[in-house]
Motif scaffolding. Sequence first.
Motif, PDB file in Angstrom:
ATOM      1  N   LYS A   1      -2.018  -9.436   7.150  1.00  0.00           N
ATOM      2  CA  LYS A   1      -2.871 -10.255   8.204  1.00  0.00           C
ATOM      3  C   LYS A   1      -3.209  -9.181   9.054  1.00  0.00           C
ATOM      4  CE  LYS A   1      -0.506 -14.580   8.471  1.00  0.00           C
ATOM      5  NZ  LYS A   1       0.139 -15.555   9.138  1.00  0.00           N
ATOM      6  N   LYS A   2      -2.698  -7.734   9.013  1.00  0.00           N
ATOM      7  CA  LYS A   2      -3.454  -6.641   9.723  1.00  0.00           C
ATOM      8  C   LYS A   2      -4.803  -6.203   9.073  1.00  0.00           C
ATOM      9  CE  LYS A   2      -2.520  -1.790  11.353  1.00  0.00           C
ATOM     10  NZ  LYS A   2      -1.628  -0.925  11.283  1.00  0.00           N
ATOM     11  N   ALA A   3      -4.759  -6.541   7.918  1.00  0.00           N
ATOM     12  CA  ALA A   3      -5.932  -5.967   6.989  1.00  0.00           C
ATOM     13  C   ALA A   3      -7.000  -7.097   7.105  1.00  0.00           C
ATOM     14  CB  ALA A   3      -5.360  -5.665   5.476  1.00  0.00           C
ATOM     15  N   ASN A   4      -6.530  -8.400   7.087  1.00  0.00           N
ATOM     16  CA  ASN A   4      -7.655  -9.314   6.947  1.00  0.00           C
ATOM     17  C   ASN A   4      -7.975  -9.905   8.305  1.00  0.00           C
ATOM     18  OD1 ASN A   4      -5.704 -11.349   7.629  1.00  0.00           O
ATOM     19  ND2 ASN A   4      -5.736 -12.341   5.623  1.00  0.00           N
TER      20      ASN A   4
ATOM     21  N   VAL B   1      -6.639   1.666  -6.717  1.00  0.00           N
ATOM     22  CA  VAL B   1      -6.773   0.873  -5.679  1.00  0.00           C
ATOM     23  C   VAL B   1      -5.377   0.271  -5.242  1.00  0.00           C
ATOM     24  CG1 VAL B   1      -9.203  -0.062  -6.032  1.00  0.00           C
ATOM     25  CG2 VAL B   1      -7.136  -1.316  -6.900  1.00  0.00           C
ATOM     26  N   ASN B   2      -5.137  -0.066  -4.183  1.00  0.00           N
ATOM     27  CA  ASN B   2      -4.065  -0.690  -3.795  1.00  0.00           C
ATOM     28  C   ASN B   2      -3.797  -1.997  -4.387  1.00  0.00           C
ATOM     29  OD1 ASN B   2      -3.047   0.831  -0.977  1.00  0.00           O
ATOM     30  ND2 ASN B   2      -5.138   0.167  -0.453  1.00  0.00           N
ATOM     31  N   ASP B   3      -2.563  -2.556  -4.309  1.00  0.00           N
ATOM     32  CA  ASP B   3      -2.268  -3.910  -4.858  1.00  0.00           C
ATOM     33  C   ASP B   3      -3.450  -4.626  -4.544  1.00  0.00           C
ATOM     34  OD1 ASP B   3       0.308  -5.722  -5.527  1.00  0.00           O
ATOM     35  OD2 ASP B   3      -1.293  -6.693  -4.030  1.00  0.00           O
ATOM     36  N   TRP B   4      -4.093  -5.568  -5.429  1.00  0.00           N
ATOM     37  CA  TRP B   4      -5.151  -6.447  -5.422  1.00  0.00           C
ATOM     38  C   TRP B   4      -5.128  -7.201  -4.136  1.00  0.00           C
ATOM     39  CZ3 TRP B   4      -7.296  -8.650 -10.295  1.00  0.00           C
ATOM     40  CH2 TRP B   4      -7.651  -7.641 -11.430  1.00  0.00           C
ATOM     41  N   TRP B   5      -3.891  -7.840  -3.858  1.00  0.00           N
ATOM     42  CA  TRP B   5      -3.671  -8.551  -2.746  1.00  0.00           C
ATOM     43  C   TRP B   5      -4.084  -7.939  -1.417  1.00  0.00           C
ATOM     44  CZ3 TRP B   5       1.471 -11.478  -1.437  1.00  0.00           C
ATOM     45  CH2 TRP B   5       1.198 -12.619  -0.881  1.00  0.00           C
ATOM     46  N   LEU B   6      -3.879  -6.888  -1.104  1.00  0.00           N
ATOM     47  CA  LEU B   6      -3.675  -5.975   0.019  1.00  0.00           C
ATOM     48  C   LEU B   6      -5.305  -5.677  -0.168  1.00  0.00           C
ATOM     49  CD1 LEU B   6      -2.966  -4.816   2.606  1.00  0.00           C
ATOM     50  CD2 LEU B   6      -2.375  -2.837   1.334  1.00  0.00           C
ATOM     51  N   GLN B   7      -5.816  -5.019  -1.376  1.00  0.00           N
ATOM     52  CA  GLN B   7      -7.085  -4.309  -1.261  1.00  0.00           C
ATOM     53  C   GLN B   7      -8.263  -5.440  -0.861  1.00  0.00           C
ATOM     54  OE1 GLN B   7      -7.386  -0.885  -1.901  1.00  0.00           O
ATOM     55  NE2 GLN B   7      -9.393  -1.368  -0.873  1.00  0.00           N
ATOM     56  N   SER B   8      -8.002  -6.684  -1.510  1.00  0.00           N
ATOM     57  CA  SER B   8      -8.773  -7.785  -1.216  1.00  0.00           C
ATOM     58  C   SER B   8      -9.107  -7.803   0.369  1.00  0.00           C
ATOM     59  CB  SER B   8      -8.464  -9.042  -2.030  1.00  0.00           C
ATOM     60  OG  SER B   8      -7.444  -9.393  -1.729  1.00  0.00           O
ATOM     61  N   ALA B   9      -7.839  -7.920   0.795  1.00  0.00           N
ATOM     62  CA  ALA B   9      -7.928  -8.171   2.318  1.00  0.00           C
ATOM     63  C   ALA B   9      -8.449  -6.974   3.167  1.00  0.00           C
ATOM     64  CB  ALA B   9      -6.342  -8.417   2.886  1.00  0.00           C
ATOM     65  N   LEU B  10      -8.283  -5.766   2.709  1.00  0.00           N
ATOM     66  CA  LEU B  10      -8.833  -4.622   3.190  1.00  0.00           C
ATOM     67  C   LEU B  10     -10.427  -4.848   3.057  1.00  0.00           C
ATOM     68  CD1 LEU B  10      -6.375  -1.901   2.043  1.00  0.00           C
ATOM     69  CD2 LEU B  10      -6.858  -2.622   4.659  1.00  0.00           C
ATOM     70  N   ASP B  11     -10.940  -4.994   1.969  1.00  0.00           N
ATOM     71  CA  ASP B  11     -12.211  -5.359   1.595  1.00  0.00           C
ATOM     72  C   ASP B  11     -12.849  -6.478   2.256  1.00  0.00           C
ATOM     73  OD1 ASP B  11     -11.872  -2.803   0.361  1.00  0.00           O
ATOM     74  OD2 ASP B  11     -11.780  -3.897  -1.902  1.00  0.00           O
ATOM     75  N   ARG B  12     -12.174  -7.314   2.875  1.00  0.00           N
ATOM     76  CA  ARG B  12     -12.648  -8.552   3.451  1.00  0.00           C
ATOM     77  C   ARG B  12     -13.476  -9.365   2.380  1.00  0.00           C
ATOM     78  NH1 ARG B  12     -11.996  -8.577   9.153  1.00  0.00           N
ATOM     79  NH2 ARG B  12     -10.381  -7.234   9.612  1.00  0.00           N
ATOM     80  N   GLU B  13     -12.942  -9.483   0.999  1.00  0.00           N
ATOM     81  CA  GLU B  13     -13.879 -10.045   0.331  1.00  0.00           C
ATOM     82  C   GLU B  13     -13.795 -11.645   0.052  1.00  0.00           C
ATOM     83  OE1 GLU B  13     -15.478  -9.009  -2.171  1.00  0.00           O
ATOM     84  OE2 GLU B  13     -15.341  -6.755  -2.123  1.00  0.00           O
TER      85      GLU B  13
ATOM     86  N   GLY C   1       0.856  -1.062   0.193  1.00  0.00           N
ATOM     87  CA  GLY C   1       0.093  -0.007   0.044  1.00  0.00           C
ATOM     88  C   GLY C   1       0.886   1.431  -0.085  1.00  0.00           C
ATOM     89  N   LEU C   2       0.928   2.177  -1.151  1.00  0.00           N
ATOM     90  CA  LEU C   2       1.697   3.073  -1.172  1.00  0.00           C
ATOM     91  C   LEU C   2       0.795   4.109  -1.925  1.00  0.00           C
ATOM     92  CD1 LEU C   2       3.459   0.560  -2.416  1.00  0.00           C
ATOM     93  CD2 LEU C   2       5.214   2.428  -2.044  1.00  0.00           C
ATOM     94  N   GLN C   3       1.175   5.595  -1.450  1.00  0.00           N
ATOM     95  CA  GLN C   3       0.491   6.649  -2.581  1.00  0.00           C
ATOM     96  C   GLN C   3       1.618   7.199  -3.327  1.00  0.00           C
ATOM     97  OE1 GLN C   3      -2.627   7.702  -2.500  1.00  0.00           O
ATOM     98  NE2 GLN C   3      -3.006   5.741  -1.327  1.00  0.00           N
ATOM     99  N   SER C   4       1.183   7.418  -4.593  1.00  0.00           N
ATOM    100  CA  SER C   4       2.260   7.814  -5.631  1.00  0.00           C
ATOM    101  C   SER C   4       1.746   8.866  -6.319  1.00  0.00           C
ATOM    102  CB  SER C   4       2.502   6.576  -6.645  1.00  0.00           C
ATOM    103  OG  SER C   4       3.351   6.840  -7.543  1.00  0.00           O
TER     104      SER C   4
END
Length: 606
Positions: free
Chosen positions: A410-413, A363-375, A225-228
């Motif tokens: 793990k923090k996100a999910n 969006v964030n990297d898909w791996w992280l975003q899917s964890a943040l969204d609890r998909e 997760g970064l802002q660019s």
Amino acid sequence: MRKRFTARRALGVPAAVVALAGTLAAAPTAPTHAAPVEDAVGSTWLGLGYNQDPLYRGADDDEPVQWPDDDFAKLTQRTDFISPGLVRIMINRPWFNPSGTVGTYNWKTPQMQNVFRIIAHYQEQGTNVVTGMWGVNSRDFYVSPEAATLQADLMRKFKDKGLGNVVRYNGINEPNNDKGLKYADWRTATANLRTAFVRAGLSPDLIGGPDTAQAGIAAQDGDLGLQSVPVEAANTEQNLVWKKAGMTGFSARFYRTPDATGTHWTFQASKNGTSWTNVDVQQTAPVKTHATNPWYRVDVSPRAFPDGTKFLRLTMPPARGIERAVSAVTLFTDSGSTTDPMNDLTKTESHSAGWTYPGGSKVNDWWLQSALDREVAQSEAHFYVHEVDIPGTPPEYPEATLTEAVKQLKKANGGGTVILGETGMKAPGNDPDKDYSFTRDYPHGVRMADLAVQEARAGVDGAMAWCLDGYAPETQCGMWDHTKPLEPKTLRPWFYTWSLLCRYLPAGTEMFAPPQPTGVRVLKAKLPGGGWTFVLVNRNSTNAKVTVTAQTGTITLNKYAYTEGNAPTDPTTGFPVPAGKLTTSFDTGHDLTVGANSVAIFTTAP
């Protein structure tokens, strides 16, 4: 953002695991002491395994046939020895849906009979299977409810056949890789899957993912997760402002590409948010990351910081053709610190309009975003390393990269498991002419053992190598070649180390990551039900000695030694056999040795 899964279910972990969770001696060097058992990784270990093509490839023509009984017996003799914790078996849509009409299926094709037979054997052996689908490549079909019905019907068939060891469905393979799909498409398809699974009488907790290709995360050292400020916005000034009363300093990490030099950011401090003072900063020399498209990492901190600061402003001045990303910013006060992980802009006081995620993504990297969204109920993706395809890549980089990624996931999910559905080495060359010949030689057994140890130390909960015995002829990278006779001489060297690690790091193992000598990887593993496995991987050209400490009492271990020209095997099967035994206690430390460019595995298990 609505949280869809408030609890996580471990992927097929045995009951005992749920209860828990929550070398060759020669010219030794001075010992390096590994730390005692406090160095627990804290993973929910599900095991090592592999990707397997279920089809029989021994026929002389291209017509699919079922596995002959004698060859199937030879195959399962090998997989039984390996004793994988996890196996990934992908299903091609035409195998059961040759008509292309959803709802009209043929479960009796030779391909599906092979699939059912192999999964049933794994069920007898207590091995869990994860699956997904190839052959769903049209974007319009992928996001349709009909596609979800197709996939749910497949999983329902496994259930109806009593194959309860199919414990996870990860959707289509690598949806972020050259399919023209966006994260929003994957999210729509996954929502459709949940609906279809419930309608089919299946738990939505069976759904994992996003099954994305993630080798590129090494470009930012595993930060997902970064802002660019992408190139499109780089011609105008961009800024971020943080507010924190009593600020006494800060630290920040940046990545930039494609250059390695130049000043591309400034910091200012303010007491009131209107009158600003320039902050004199110091920064580390740019460090090139390890990726096909590398970035350069720079860490920044102030030399001095104005008293009474309440606002901190970061400014990205115009820089044509340069992309600059902020990885994390930590604000210090007398009472502690606060870190903005930069997963979004919610922790900033204000920001300009030119910020996105790296590469201009929404969006964030898909791996992280899917964890943040609890998909999904489990975070799963693919991770390959660049040791072979990019000359000079240090073999030790995966551990740090994955440690950061797993921590964020793990923090996100909410602490759910994180597995690698595919792992291994990137091949040199370009598709379709990549060269996989490196998988046939002795060094690959060392490389893959090194990767497995680093993944376990990083907190990954399980990983499946690519692959068991090959897929297409041009990517024949397996532990043996499935177009060749199933004889002992056809086993490739990396079968030796990967089979032992699968076998002696079973599901439910508690992992420990002690300090390591330079160029040596060390893993301590407390086995479910008692006993220990210790793994040493030496990437140096000289022998190494490591003092390992663990509260074992007096134990007897088999010692397996993978050394070039001297890796003992059974002459009948070609399987590894112990090079010796060791009886000792590790309570106050004991020296273990490993040869140069070798692997040593010590285990109490038979």
